[in-house]
Scaffold this motif. Structure first.
Motif, PDB file in Angstrom:
ATOM      1  N   LYS A 148       0.863  -1.194   0.000  1.00 46.96           N
ATOM      2  CA  LYS A 148       0.000   0.000   0.000  1.00 46.96           C
ATOM      3  C   LYS A 148       0.896   1.240   0.000  1.00 46.96           C
ATOM      4  N   PRO A 149       1.355   1.660  -1.171  1.00 44.22           N
ATOM      5  CA  PRO A 149       2.223   2.842  -1.214  1.00 44.22           C
ATOM      6  C   PRO A 149       1.471   4.116  -0.815  1.00 44.22           C
ATOM      7  N   VAL A 150       2.170   5.041  -0.202  1.00 41.80           N
ATOM      8  CA  VAL A 150       1.582   6.319   0.187  1.00 41.80           C
ATOM      9  C   VAL A 150       1.308   7.131  -1.077  1.00 41.80           C
ATOM     10  N   GLN A 151       0.063   7.553  -1.229  1.00 41.71           N
ATOM     11  CA  GLN A 151      -0.358   8.374  -2.371  1.00 41.71           C
ATOM     12  C   GLN A 151      -0.280   9.870  -2.055  1.00 41.71           C
ATOM     13  N   GLU A 152      -0.547  10.189  -0.762  1.00 42.36           N
ATOM     14  CA  GLU A 152      -0.590  11.595  -0.372  1.00 42.36           C
ATOM     15  C   GLU A 152      -0.322  11.720   1.132  1.00 42.36           C
ATOM     16  N   VAL A 186      -3.398   5.978   1.427  1.00 33.87           N
ATOM     17  CA  VAL A 186      -2.730   4.848   0.769  1.00 33.87           C
ATOM     18  C   VAL A 186      -3.668   4.237  -0.256  1.00 33.87           C
TER      19      VAL A 186
END
Length: 105
Positions: free
Chosen positions: A12-16, A105
């Motif tokens: 779950k990569p950080v989007q913001e 995420v």
């Protein structure tokens, strides 16, 4: 809300990044807990009433932090840490704070 002490959530990569969020709880002690804890000091053993109180206060701090993150539009909090201290007259109150970074995420 995903809450973790790590700075990454697997798959779950950080989007913001939304910002730093906090939760704070200050809880007063009471005479009965202090008295029973004093007895435990003499005879040995754990203080269940203090442990229950500590768990409850810690969860309240997490809940408050989670609510603040939600208001920012976050769905996760990473890098969470806790701090414990005593405050007030004769250190009669326990303060629990937690903080982390609110993210999407």
């Amino acid at each position: 809300m995903i809450i973790t002490t790590t700075f990454h959530i697997e798959n779950k990569p950080v989007q913001e990044y939304k910002g730093i969020v906090f939760g704070e709880v200050v809880e007063g002690r009471n005479f009965v807990k202090d008295f029973m804890s004093g007895i435990r000091d003499i005879v040995g053993g754990r203080s269940g009433s203090y442990e229950d109180s500590l768990m409850s206060a810690r969860q309240a701090a997490l809940d408050e932090m989670s609510q603040r993150a939600s208001k920012l539009g976050a769905n996760a909090i990473i890098g969470v840490s806790f701090q414990y201290s005593t405050v007030g007259a004769q250190n009669g109150m326990l303060m629990i704070t937690c903080n982390g970074t609110a993210v999407v995420v």
